[in-house]
Design an enzyme around this catalytic site. Structure first.
Site, PDB file in Angstrom:
ATOM      1  N   THR A   1     112.191  -9.206 -26.242  1.00 27.99           N
ATOM      2  CA  THR A   1     112.535  -9.729 -24.918  1.00 27.99           C
ATOM      3  C   THR A   1     113.675 -10.742 -25.003  1.00 27.99           C
ATOM      4  OG1 THR A   1     110.784 -11.331 -25.271  1.00 27.99           O
ATOM      5  CG2 THR A   1     110.241  -9.456 -23.880  1.00 27.99           C
ATOM      6  N   ASP A   2     113.862 -11.368 -26.183  1.00 31.89           N
ATOM      7  CA  ASP A   2     114.833 -12.484 -26.238  1.00 31.89           C
ATOM      8  C   ASP A   2     116.254 -12.035 -25.904  1.00 31.89           C
ATOM      9  OD1 ASP A   2     115.093 -11.213 -28.761  1.00 31.89           O
ATOM     10  OD2 ASP A   2     115.331 -13.096 -29.872  1.00 31.89           O
TER      11      ASP A   2
ATOM     12  N   ALA B   1     108.792 -10.244 -44.219  1.00 28.56           N
ATOM     13  CA  ALA B   1     107.387 -10.071 -43.846  1.00 28.56           C
ATOM     14  C   ALA B   1     107.173 -10.324 -42.356  1.00 28.56           C
ATOM     15  CB  ALA B   1     106.509 -10.994 -44.678  1.00 28.56           C
TER      16      ALA B   1
ATOM     17  N   LEU C   1     107.993 -13.133 -40.778  1.00 28.10           N
ATOM     18  CA  LEU C   1     107.734 -14.556 -40.510  1.00 28.10           C
ATOM     19  C   LEU C   1     109.021 -15.315 -40.253  1.00 28.10           C
ATOM     20  CD1 LEU C   1     105.065 -15.303 -43.219  1.00 28.10           C
ATOM     21  CD2 LEU C   1     104.761 -15.001 -40.772  1.00 28.10           C
TER      22      LEU C   1
ATOM     23  N   ASP D   1     113.803 -16.645 -33.076  1.00 32.89           N
ATOM     24  CA  ASP D   1     113.345 -17.216 -34.339  1.00 32.89           C
ATOM     25  C   ASP D   1     113.875 -18.629 -34.541  1.00 32.89           C
ATOM     26  OD1 ASP D   1     112.477 -14.630 -34.531  1.00 32.89           O
ATOM     27  OD2 ASP D   1     114.125 -13.987 -35.799  1.00 32.89           O
TER      28      ASP D   1
END
Ligand code: GLA
Length: 356
Positions: free
Chosen positions: A21-22, A111, A113, A167
């Site tokens: 969505t970003d 991963a 993250l 992020d």
């Protein structure tokens, strides 16, 4: 007197909900986790003009790098982030000084993250802080929003991944016990209490490594842009349900995912404010289904990991991040034990300079 030193920590992130969505000016609900990347920087002594160098050591990988500060060459892997941050800081006029960097952290690469955002943000903070101490102009460390944009340019132009700002903003603005409702059309960030009260959020590695630059990530972005072009809107945030329904496949499903996912973020915020974690679990499941069937970013390994979490009693489970591998997220109720091999994640502090 020793040489000037600086250090910064930046966390990885988990996105609770609001995936892909970003870059569509939509909504997301990430939180910073309590693990990340630490960068320590020590300035070398003064060097003749144009001859300053940067040395970097990636402790976890046992690898190193060295290049002229004035002219970082294009490269790949973790080095691309270091070169890109140096080049982009210089481009924005922040003074840089020759230094030795030590990079460490407990975040696995690929991963899901966001180890890459943690690396960029920690590098940016440490280098800008060191520059501001040593350089005569005493320039200020950039504002957090400026750092986020600079780091996104590093991903786009130096690493080749056309990622959005999710992020970086999560890493920069995270806070303990807090998720961040980010509206990417305005970049407004609304902190939402994430009171787990015995519930657990865990990650299970699908075993499949992903790299945004070479996965279907850029292709999905291009499809969203094409859907906007056909509907005559600037972003999918402005797309109506009717116009979305008239799109040809697979664009109808791609845009449909983004519309539904924005709605699920609203519902997840309401669930958190009401301490209704069971409702959050159902939304995680719905998000995963849409990412799998409409946005098509799942893989057999990711499906197997989601299935395993559900079979062991998760109240909800879904892929996180860009997809095409990486980790999956599961939510477990207080009375249900977490399965073996998972990593528990908690909302932790955002990026910050270290007192050395
Ligand atoms: C990756 C990107 C983010 C975002 C997510 C999907 O993590 O880096 O910008 O697009 O995928 O939500």
């Amino acid at each position: 007197m020793g040489h000037e030193r600086s250090g910064a920590f930046a966390p990885g992130r988990v996105n609770l909900i609001g995936e892909h969505t970003d870059y569509n000016q939509g909504l997301a609900l990430p939180f910073a986790i309590d693990a990340g990347v630490t960068v320590l920087a020590e300035a070398f002594g003064p060097a003749p003009a144009g001859e300053a160098r940067l040395e970097a050591q990636a402790s976890d990988l046992g690898e190193s790098d060295e290049f002229a500060l004035a002219d970082p060459p294009a490269t790949d892997g973790w080095r691309a982030f270091v070169h890109g941050v140096v080049a982009e800081l210089a481009r924005d006029g922040f003074p840089l000084v020759g230094a030795r960097l030590q990079i460490s952290g407990g975040l696995p690469f690929g991963a899901g993250l966001s180890s890459s955002a943690a690396l960029e943000v920690a590098l940016c903070l440490a280098l800008a802080d060191l520059g501001s101490r040593v350089a005569p102009t005493r320039a200020k460390v950039p504002e957090r929003i400026e750092i986020a944009r600079l780091c996104a340019r590093v991903e786009n132009d130096w690493v080749g991944a056309r990622t959005g700002l999710l992020d970086q903003l999560a890493s920069l603005y995270g806070a303990p016990d807090t998720a961040l409702c980010i509206d990417f059309s305005t970049l407004e960030i609304d902190p939402v209490p994430l009171r787990l009260e015995g519930w657990r959020l865990v990650l299970l590695d699908s075993g499949e490594h992903h790299v945004h630059a070479s996965s279907g990530y850029n292709e999905r972005r291009a499809e969203c842009a094409e859907a906007c072009r056909l509907m005559g809107v600037e972003s999918l945030r402005q797309a109506s349900a009717e116009a979305t329904e008239r799109l040809p496949e697979p664009l109808r499903r791609r845009a449909g995912h983004v519309r539904g996912e924005n709605e699920r973020v609203h519902l997840a915020v309401a669930a958190l404010r009401a301490d209704d974690l069971a409702a959050l679990g159902a939304l995680l499941d719905a998000s995963h289904e849409s990412l799998r069937d409409n946005f098509e970013v799942s893989t057999p390994a990711v499906e197997a990991a989601v299935e395993r979490l559900r079979a062991t009693g998760a109240s909800g489970a879904r892929l996180v991040g860009g997809g095409f591998g990486g980790s999956v997220l599961g939510l477990f109720a207080p009375d249900v034990p977490s399965p073996d091999g998972v990593r528990e994640v908690r909302p932790g502090a955002g990026a910050h300079l270290l007192a050395l």
